[in-house]
Design a protein around this motif. Structure first.
Motif, short mmCIF file in Angstrom:
data_model
loop_
_atom_site.label_atom_id
_atom_site.label_comp_id
_atom_site.label_asym_id
_atom_site.label_seq_id
_atom_site.Cartn_x
_atom_site.Cartn_y
_atom_site.Cartn_z
N THR A 21 14.89 26.91 -8.73
CA THR A 21 15.61 26.27 -7.57
C THR A 21 15.97 27.03 -6.84
OG1 THR A 21 15.52 24.13 -8.75
CG2 THR A 21 16.80 24.41 -6.76
N VAL A 24 13.51 29.59 -4.98
CA VAL A 24 12.92 29.02 -3.86
C VAL A 24 13.73 28.73 -2.79
CG1 VAL A 24 11.79 26.65 -2.82
CG2 VAL A 24 11.14 27.77 -5.37
N VAL A 25 15.21 28.29 -2.76
CA VAL A 25 15.91 28.11 -1.76
C VAL A 25 16.40 29.48 -0.92
CG1 VAL A 25 18.50 27.30 -1.38
CG2 VAL A 25 16.93 25.97 -2.67
N HIS A 27 14.67 32.39 -1.02
CA HIS A 27 13.50 32.73 -0.41
C HIS A 27 13.10 32.17 1.12
CE1 HIS A 27 12.77 36.48 -2.60
NE2 HIS A 27 12.77 35.79 -3.59
N SER A 28 13.31 30.76 0.92
CA SER A 28 12.86 29.86 2.01
C SER A 28 13.97 30.12 3.16
CB SER A 28 12.81 28.53 1.78
OG SER A 28 14.12 27.94 1.27
N GLY A 29 15.45 30.31 2.71
CA GLY A 29 16.43 30.63 3.60
C GLY A 29 15.95 31.88 4.39
N LYS A 31 13.10 33.20 4.85
CA LYS A 31 12.00 33.28 5.82
C LYS A 31 12.49 32.30 7.03
CE LYS A 31 8.28 33.23 2.44
NZ LYS A 31 7.28 32.15 1.83
N ASP A 32 13.22 31.48 7.11
CA ASP A 32 13.77 30.70 8.03
C ASP A 32 14.61 31.39 9.16
OD1 ASP A 32 12.33 28.51 7.24
OD2 ASP A 32 14.08 27.69 6.28
#
Length: 110
Positions: A21, A24-25, A27-29, A31-32
């Motif tokens: 978790t 994922v958080v 790496h998505s942060g 990218k955003d």
């Protein structure tokens, strides 16, 4: 034969789920936010590094003005655009004590 607790299987599973978790958080942060994800030294290919530098240079040269958004301060704008605070003050004839207005256009070059 003694009865073994199910916790000995669930604890490692819960640890793995927590780590997945977090991964994922994070790496998505990245990218955003538009931040570049770089490989450790020696692993990044030169073509990728050169491409990133060219893209960054194009963005910096193309931007001649910056529109002030909610919560912006000169220090943050300076870091984001690569223009020093002193230059922002001089190019826009601003006073350090003068507050920025929402939607205000700031010159990034003379």
């Amino acid at each position: 034969m003694s009865h073994r607790s199910h916790a000995r299987f669930l604890a490692p599973l819960a640890l793995f789920a927590a780590l997945a978790t977090i991964y994922v958080v994070v790496h998505s942060g990245l990218k955003d936010s538009g931040a570049a994800v770089t490989a450790p030294a020696g692993l990044a290919s030169t073509s990728t590094t050169a491409k990133t530098k060219r893209t960054t240079a194009k963005k910096t040269k193309a931007a001649k003005t910056y529109t002030v958004k909610s919560g912006d301060v000169l220090g943050a704008i300076s870091e984001r655009t690569g223009v020093t605070v002193d230059d922002l003050l001089r190019f826009n004839r601003l006073d350090q004590a003068q507050p920025l207005r929402l939607g205000q256009k700031l010159k990034l070059a003379p």
